[in-house]
Design an enzyme around this catalytic site. Structure first.
Site, short mmCIF file in Angstrom:
data_model
loop_
_atom_site.label_atom_id
_atom_site.label_comp_id
_atom_site.label_asym_id
_atom_site.label_seq_id
_atom_site.Cartn_x
_atom_site.Cartn_y
_atom_site.Cartn_z
N ASP A 223 0.81 -1.21 0.00
CA ASP A 223 0.00 0.00 0.00
C ASP A 223 0.85 1.27 0.00
O ASP A 223 0.56 2.20 -0.75
CB ASP A 223 -0.96 -0.01 1.20
N GLU B 263 -25.48 -16.81 -15.08
CA GLU B 263 -24.79 -15.80 -14.29
C GLU B 263 -25.68 -15.38 -13.14
O GLU B 263 -26.89 -15.25 -13.31
CB GLU B 263 -24.52 -14.55 -15.16
N LYS C 88 -27.70 -13.11 -10.82
CA LYS C 88 -28.35 -11.83 -11.09
C LYS C 88 -28.13 -10.95 -9.86
O LYS C 88 -28.76 -11.16 -8.82
CB LYS C 88 -29.84 -12.08 -11.34
N ARG D 278 -30.06 2.80 -16.37
CA ARG D 278 -30.94 2.16 -17.33
C ARG D 278 -32.03 3.12 -17.83
O ARG D 278 -32.36 3.14 -19.00
CB ARG D 278 -31.58 0.94 -16.67
N GLU E 235 -23.73 -4.47 -13.61
CA GLU E 235 -24.51 -4.10 -12.44
C GLU E 235 -23.60 -3.37 -11.46
O GLU E 235 -22.55 -3.89 -11.08
CB GLU E 235 -25.05 -5.39 -11.82
N LYS F 253 -35.85 -16.32 -11.09
CA LYS F 253 -35.91 -15.49 -9.89
C LYS F 253 -36.01 -16.36 -8.64
O LYS F 253 -36.84 -17.27 -8.57
CB LYS F 253 -37.14 -14.58 -9.94
N CYS G 151 -69.27 9.62 -3.13
CA CYS G 151 -70.39 10.51 -3.44
C CYS G 151 -71.74 9.93 -3.04
O CYS G 151 -72.75 10.63 -3.11
CB CYS G 151 -70.40 10.86 -4.94
N CYS H 159 -68.71 3.43 -9.93
CA CYS H 159 -69.60 4.52 -9.57
C CYS H 159 -69.85 5.27 -10.88
O CYS H 159 -68.91 5.69 -11.54
CB CYS H 159 -68.92 5.43 -8.54
N CYS I 261 -68.88 12.72 -9.46
CA CYS I 261 -68.31 12.20 -8.20
C CYS I 261 -66.97 12.88 -7.94
O CYS I 261 -66.11 12.93 -8.83
CB CYS I 261 -68.12 10.69 -8.31
#
Length: 674
Positions: A35, A118, A120, A141, A178, A317, A414, A429, A434
């Site tokens: 470092d 891959e 997600k 996006r 991502e 998913k 109403c 309705c 109204c």
DNA sequence: AGGCCTCGAGTTCA
DNA sequence: CTCGAGGCCT
């Protein structure tokens, strides 16, 4: 003052060295130098750049610390639309996907397809544009076509190369991936926020999103964001397979998820998905599923697209986080069209990043199917990450005291009768006066996709209607600053803002005007179609049901609804009033008159297009003065045959209509290689 | 007549 | 995102 050559060379060497060690440290996680050594190189570069500011290049690692705050984000148009994927929730749906791939790619069903699976990542899809290997811009996006320019912020992400390390592709390429935040970093930041007494983030995705959308990139630099690249796009596909694209990205210095895998056959893919579903907690970042793509690009092309999603990819998913709570009440909310929607009011419960209290039950049928009763214990989750959804009731928790919900026979707003018309699921309705409908119509008029009047939101509309200042959309244009200022919560400044926003909406395009009226069955799209067809308000107001049904995409139901609207004295009076108070819908400038590649021509599309959606193609035809129709007749001038053309192709051949390929069409439209 | 695709309308929370 | 429904293709 010219920079001495020796210094310029040294700076260049330093940049390259630092970028290389950055990559070793952040991406490969195997530093070659200590470092302090790294810091020494970095400080030397800062020193040189300080002395000779012209040395600062866009790929200099010193540019990663963030820049002065922006006023607002610019926008960036993606080279290729960022589209969405179809979802699969179980292995059977993966097999169905595999079957469809083979069907559409003309492969025998016993063929074993090679996929790339891959993880997600649960972060923000981001699109990086490189020109000759140099990072030119980064965008969110957005709506898929146009995103926000977050270049300054993305430059602070240490794992993103500012310049490709090796194998840079010439010209413009887009790298998609991502942006995410590691769980450990998320916890660190929340502790910090807490210590500062600032609001904490609900989950790593929100924290990442909040950091990327920081106007002050110096703050972004302090939140250690990360990135995984998963897609490489260029004007012509640079590699014959997706896997090779990923390998190219790796060589170029991008982090590519180490668990991405080339897999043969859908059964192995399913095993991969289930495996990671179990093991997701081992990772230091959140994943919400697995993306599966056909590896071979030629096979991808043959499989084609359905509207906006590729047939050659699917998102498996993982089950969403669920929570249990109790339904205390079911209310009927009244929308602008008079439809009563049942909404469950529940004990507040924390799910997936926010506390949820309400959830729609859609309509009576849906409510019956799920059999939700007042007092029931229910399982809820977020549908698509945002909207709470009642998944199911836990009947074993019932005590017998639960009450079924019955739709009110009188409108809760109403008091007029409520009906459920024959053949419809909705309760309505029917009273056009109204207050719910009056307020809803005004809100709709001001909404983003209609007249786009800022500051005319729900609260403001409620107030204006309650105070009697506004009874219909036309009244909005008679408001004065003085009258608004006298209202509660309205000071000089906000009154000014509102009035100015209203003034800015006085000359809307005809389509927005028609959409704003809120005619039943006329949404954005149909409003566009009607505006293009009739051209002016006057012609639109004279439309009969018969005229209307001539319009493509307008069938008997829409035709009748619009005809009814324009002949009703009530709506005619409203439109006249709008014109009188100075709203001037702008006639559609006929593209046909202006000329264009398709001036006066009728074009029909058949089969899937690969570079744009059907809608975009139709818009293109319109822009060029033509008309996009849906069925082939002798009036048709061109049939554009995409992938897997249907019967329209045969009909075109039979009638002797010219057939264009997608490429020929694009060329004609003046957009070759689009 | 049936199926697919698109569109319309309603919804949540910060 | 959800569901329902309209329009067009097969």
């Amino acid at each position: 003052m010219a920079v001495p050559k020796k210094i310029a060379d040294e700076a260049k060497k330093l940049r390259e060295k630092i970028n290389y060690h950055n990559y070793r440290y952040y991406v490969l996680d195997s530093p070659e130098i200590s470092d302090p050594e790294y810091d020494r190189l970095f400080r030397r570069l800062v020193e040189l750049e300080g002395k000779y500011p012209e040395l600062v290049s866009p790929d200099s690692p010193t540019q990663r610390v963030g820049a002065a705050p922006l006023e607002e984000f610019g926008s960036v148009r993606h080279m290729f639309p960022m589209l969405s994927l179809n979802n699969a929730f179980e292995a059977a749906e993966l097999r169905e996907f595999d079957r469809r791939v083979k069907t559409f790619a003309d492969l025998p069903q016993d063929e074993v397809v090679t996929y790339v699976a891959e993880l997600k990542i649960d972060g923000l899809a981001t699109c990086l544009r490189y020109e000759d290997g140099l990072l030119a811009s980064a965008a969110t996006r957005g709506d898929g076509m146009v995103g926000e320019d977050v270049t300054q912020n993305v430059k602070t992400i240490k794992t993103i190369p500012l310049r490709w390390l090796r194998g840079a592709l010439p010209g413009t390429v887009e790298v998609r991936g991502e942006v995410y935040m590691q769980r450990s970093e998320f916890e660190r930041i929340n502790k910090e926020q807490e210590a500062k007494g600032e609001p904490i983030f609900a989950n790593p995705r929100n924290a990442a999103a909040g950091s990327v959308r920081q106007l002050d990139s110096r703050i972004t630099a302090k939140r250690h964001l990360n990135f995984f690249a998963y897609e490489l796009r260029a004007a012509s596909p640079p590699f014959p397979s997706h896997w090779e694209s990923l390998e190219c990205l790796k060589r170029a210095g991008f982090p590519v998820n180490p668990h991405s895998k080339k897999i043969t056959g859908v059964e192995q893919v399913a095993a991969y998905c289930l495996d990671w579903q179990e093991r997701q907690s081992e990772l230091d970042y959140n994943v919400d599923g697995v993306v599966v793509k056909v590896n071979d690009v030629a096979t991808q092309d043959r499989a084609g697209w359905v509207s906006r999603s590729p047939r050659w990819a699917v998102a498996y998913k993982f089950p969403a986080e669920e929570a249990v709570t109790v339904v205390r009440e079911i209310q009927a909310s009244v929308g602008r069209t008079g439809v009563l929607t049942p909404v469950a009011i529940m004990d507040p419960v924390f799910v997936d990043g926010s506390t949820v209290q309400r959830a729609t039950l859609h309509n009576e049928d849906e409510l019956r199917r799920k059999d939700v009763r007042i007092g029931d214990t229910v399982v809820i989750r977020k549908a698509g990450d945002v909207i709470p959804e009642v998944v199911r009731v836990l009947p074993e928790k019932r005590t017998g005291k639960e009450k079924k919900f019955t739709f009110p026979s009188k409108c809760p707003i109403c008091g007029e009768p409520v009906v459920r018309p024959e053949g419809e699921v909705a309760h309505r309705c029917l009273n056009p006066a109204c207050p719910a409908q009056v307020r809803g119509n005004i809100e709709h008029w001001g909404s983003r996709n209609a007249l786009n009047i800022d500051h005319l939101g729900e609260q403001t509309v409620n107030l204006l209607v309650a105070e009697g200042l506004v009874k219909d959309v036309a009244d909005v244009y008679t408001l004065t600053k003085e009258r608004v200022r006298d209202l509660e919560r309205f000071a000089e400044k906000s009154a000014d803002n509102l009035i100015r926003a209203i003034e800015n909406s006085r000359r809307p395009p005809l389509a927005k005007f028609i959409f704003g009226l809120g005619i039943r069955h006329v949404g954005e799209h149909v409003a566009d179609v009607l505006a293009d067809h009739f051209g002016t308000v006057e012609k639109f107001l004279q439309a009969s049901a018969e005229d209307l049904s001539q319009v493509p995409e307008v069938g008997p139901v829409i035709a009748e609804s619009v005809a009814e609207y324009v002949r009703s004295p009530r709506s005619r009076a409203l439109i006249e009033k709008l014109l009188r108070v100075g709203v001037e819908p702008q006639p559609v400038r006929s593209a046909a008159a202006k000329g264009g590649a398709f001036a006066g021509k009728t074009v029909v599309f058949t089969g899937g297009l690969s570079t744009m959606t059907r809608q975009e193609a139709e818009r293109l035809v319109k822009e060029q003065g033509g008309r996009a129709s849906s069925s082939v007749s002798k009036e048709t001038d061109y049939v554009v045959a995409g992938d897997k053309p249907g019967s329209k192709y045969d009909k075109a051949v039979k009638l002797g209509v010219s057939v264009l390929s997608e490429q020929e069409f694009l060329k004609k439209a003046g957009r070759p290689g689009h």
